[in-house]
Design a protein around this motif. Structure first.
Motif, PDB file in Angstrom:
ATOM      1  N   LEU A 236      30.780  51.622  34.074  1.00 22.40           N
ATOM      2  CA  LEU A 236      30.255  50.801  32.986  1.00 22.40           C
ATOM      3  C   LEU A 236      28.764  50.516  33.150  1.00 22.40           C
ATOM      4  O   LEU A 236      28.058  50.315  32.166  1.00 22.40           O
ATOM      5  N   VAL A 237      28.285  50.511  34.407  1.00 19.78           N
ATOM      6  CA  VAL A 237      26.854  50.310  34.650  1.00 19.78           C
ATOM      7  C   VAL A 237      26.072  51.460  34.023  1.00 19.78           C
ATOM      8  O   VAL A 237      25.044  51.242  33.372  1.00 19.78           O
TER       9      VAL A 237
ATOM     10  N   CYS B 209      23.350  40.404  34.042  1.00 14.60           N
ATOM     11  CA  CYS B 209      24.198  39.975  35.144  1.00 14.60           C
ATOM     12  C   CYS B 209      25.670  40.001  34.761  1.00 14.60           C
ATOM     13  O   CYS B 209      26.491  40.376  35.568  1.00 14.60           O
ATOM     14  N   ALA B 210      25.976  39.576  33.520  1.00 12.46           N
ATOM     15  CA  ALA B 210      27.371  39.559  33.089  1.00 12.46           C
ATOM     16  C   ALA B 210      27.937  40.973  33.069  1.00 12.46           C
ATOM     17  O   ALA B 210      29.086  41.191  33.455  1.00 12.46           O
ATOM     18  N   GLY B 211      27.118  41.931  32.629  1.00 14.61           N
ATOM     19  CA  GLY B 211      27.571  43.315  32.605  1.00 14.61           C
ATOM     20  C   GLY B 211      27.875  43.845  33.995  1.00 14.61           C
ATOM     21  O   GLY B 211      28.845  44.569  34.195  1.00 14.61           O
ATOM     22  N   LEU B 212      27.051  43.478  34.961  1.00 15.98           N
ATOM     23  CA  LEU B 212      27.309  43.914  36.347  1.00 15.98           C
ATOM     24  C   LEU B 212      28.588  43.279  36.884  1.00 15.98           C
ATOM     25  O   LEU B 212      29.357  43.931  37.588  1.00 15.98           O
ATOM     26  N   ALA B 213      28.822  42.016  36.536  1.00 14.75           N
ATOM     27  CA  ALA B 213      30.052  41.352  36.980  1.00 14.75           C
ATOM     28  C   ALA B 213      31.274  42.025  36.370  1.00 14.75           C
ATOM     29  O   ALA B 213      32.272  42.263  37.061  1.00 14.75           O
ATOM     30  N   LEU B 214      31.208  42.356  35.076  1.00 15.63           N
ATOM     31  CA  LEU B 214      32.328  43.048  34.435  1.00 15.63           C
ATOM     32  C   LEU B 214      32.548  44.426  35.052  1.00 15.63           C
ATOM     33  O   LEU B 214      33.684  44.844  35.261  1.00 15.63           O
ATOM     34  N   ALA B 215      31.470  45.122  35.341  1.00 16.24           N
ATOM     35  CA  ALA B 215      31.588  46.440  35.966  1.00 16.24           C
ATOM     36  C   ALA B 215      32.209  46.323  37.349  1.00 16.24           C
ATOM     37  O   ALA B 215      33.026  47.157  37.743  1.00 16.24           O
ATOM     38  N   ALA B 216      31.851  45.285  38.092  1.00 16.44           N
ATOM     39  CA  ALA B 216      32.380  45.105  39.444  1.00 16.44           C
ATOM     40  C   ALA B 216      33.891  44.899  39.433  1.00 16.44           C
ATOM     41  O   ALA B 216      34.590  45.377  40.323  1.00 16.44           O
ATOM     42  N   VAL B 217      34.394  44.210  38.421  1.00 12.54           N
ATOM     43  CA  VAL B 217      35.839  43.947  38.393  1.00 12.54           C
ATOM     44  C   VAL B 217      36.610  44.966  37.553  1.00 12.54           C
ATOM     45  O   VAL B 217      37.832  44.967  37.575  1.00 12.54           O
ATOM     46  N   THR B 218      35.910  45.821  36.827  1.00 12.51           N
ATOM     47  CA  THR B 218      36.586  46.796  35.970  1.00 12.51           C
ATOM     48  C   THR B 218      36.349  48.212  36.471  1.00 12.51           C
ATOM     49  O   THR B 218      37.255  48.865  36.953  1.00 12.51           O
ATOM     50  N   SER B 219      35.137  48.692  36.315  1.00 10.06           N
ATOM     51  CA  SER B 219      34.792  50.049  36.719  1.00 10.06           C
ATOM     52  C   SER B 219      33.280  50.180  36.796  1.00 10.06           C
ATOM     53  O   SER B 219      32.580  49.779  35.863  1.00 10.06           O
ATOM     54  N   TRP B 220      32.804  50.766  37.870  1.00  5.12           N
ATOM     55  CA  TRP B 220      31.357  50.882  38.052  1.00  5.12           C
ATOM     56  C   TRP B 220      30.700  51.845  37.082  1.00  5.12           C
ATOM     57  O   TRP B 220      29.504  51.791  36.856  1.00  5.12           O
TER      58      TRP B 220
END
Length: 189
Positions: free
Chosen positions: A14-15, A1-12
């Motif tokens: 990253l997923v 979940c944390a990775g998805l949150a970081l991707a949402a605010v940084t760059s998709w």
């Protein structure tokens, strides 16, 4: 979940990177042809525990890829490879007997010891080179005395269960180096 949150605010994208990391972890020992048992473990560890982890973290924090993030990822990857190599050196006999063709099995005991020493010590040289642009990167030299015991053990021919202690010592070198190097790189002095 944390990775998805970081991707949402940084760059998709990253997923995708995270998914590749998960797949790499799975296929290291999983599936019908695990690549960790075919001599490619160190390559994967370097890429995913070095370049992807460190440069990816720097990207999330800075919002861009940077030469400093990439430069810091190389020592991290090499130290991760040192952990894997000393573990595989410990298991070289049993891995060979069971058909696991790790890099240590492929190159043999003597060369594995030399490669381990390179993985363990080259990060200090690379860290020193980084000091030309970030002088406080030299803080990582505080971790160098921790490398003495594992170097002595591996050069002295420790094998089997005796390398369990060396594995722990290598982990301490990696931790101390990483903390000191990160702090040193963060200081803009």
């Amino acid at each position: 979940c944390a990775g998805l949150a970081l991707a949402a605010v940084t760059s998709w994208w990253l997923v995708l990177g995270g998914a590749l990391c998960v797949l790499a972890a799975w296929f290291y020992t999983g599936g019908s042809r695990p690549y960790g048992y075919r001599g490619f473990g160190e390559v994967s560890v370097f890429v995913f525990f070095g370049v992807a982890a460190v440069a990816g973290t720097a990207y999330v924090q800075m919002g861009r890829l940077s030469w400093l993030g990439l430069a810091a990822s190389i020592p991290a990857g090499l130290l991760s490879c040192a952990l894997l190599m000393v573990n595989n050196l410990r298991d070289i006999r049993s891995d060979g007997e069971s058909g696991k063709r790790t890099l240590a099995v492929r190159i043999g005991d003597a060369r594995s010891r030399s490669v381990y020493l390179l993985f363990l010590l080259v990060p200090f040289a690379l860290g020193a080179l980084t000091a030309f642009v970030r002088p406080f990167a030299l803080l990582m030299l505080l971790a160098l005395p921790l490398a003495l015991a594992p170097v002595r053990a591996v050069r002295g021919g420790a094998s089997g269960p005796a390398l369990i202690t060396t594995l722990g010592q290598t982990g301490r070198v990696q931790l101390a180096f990483g903390l000191a190097f990160t702090i040193g790189l963060a200081i803009h002095g």
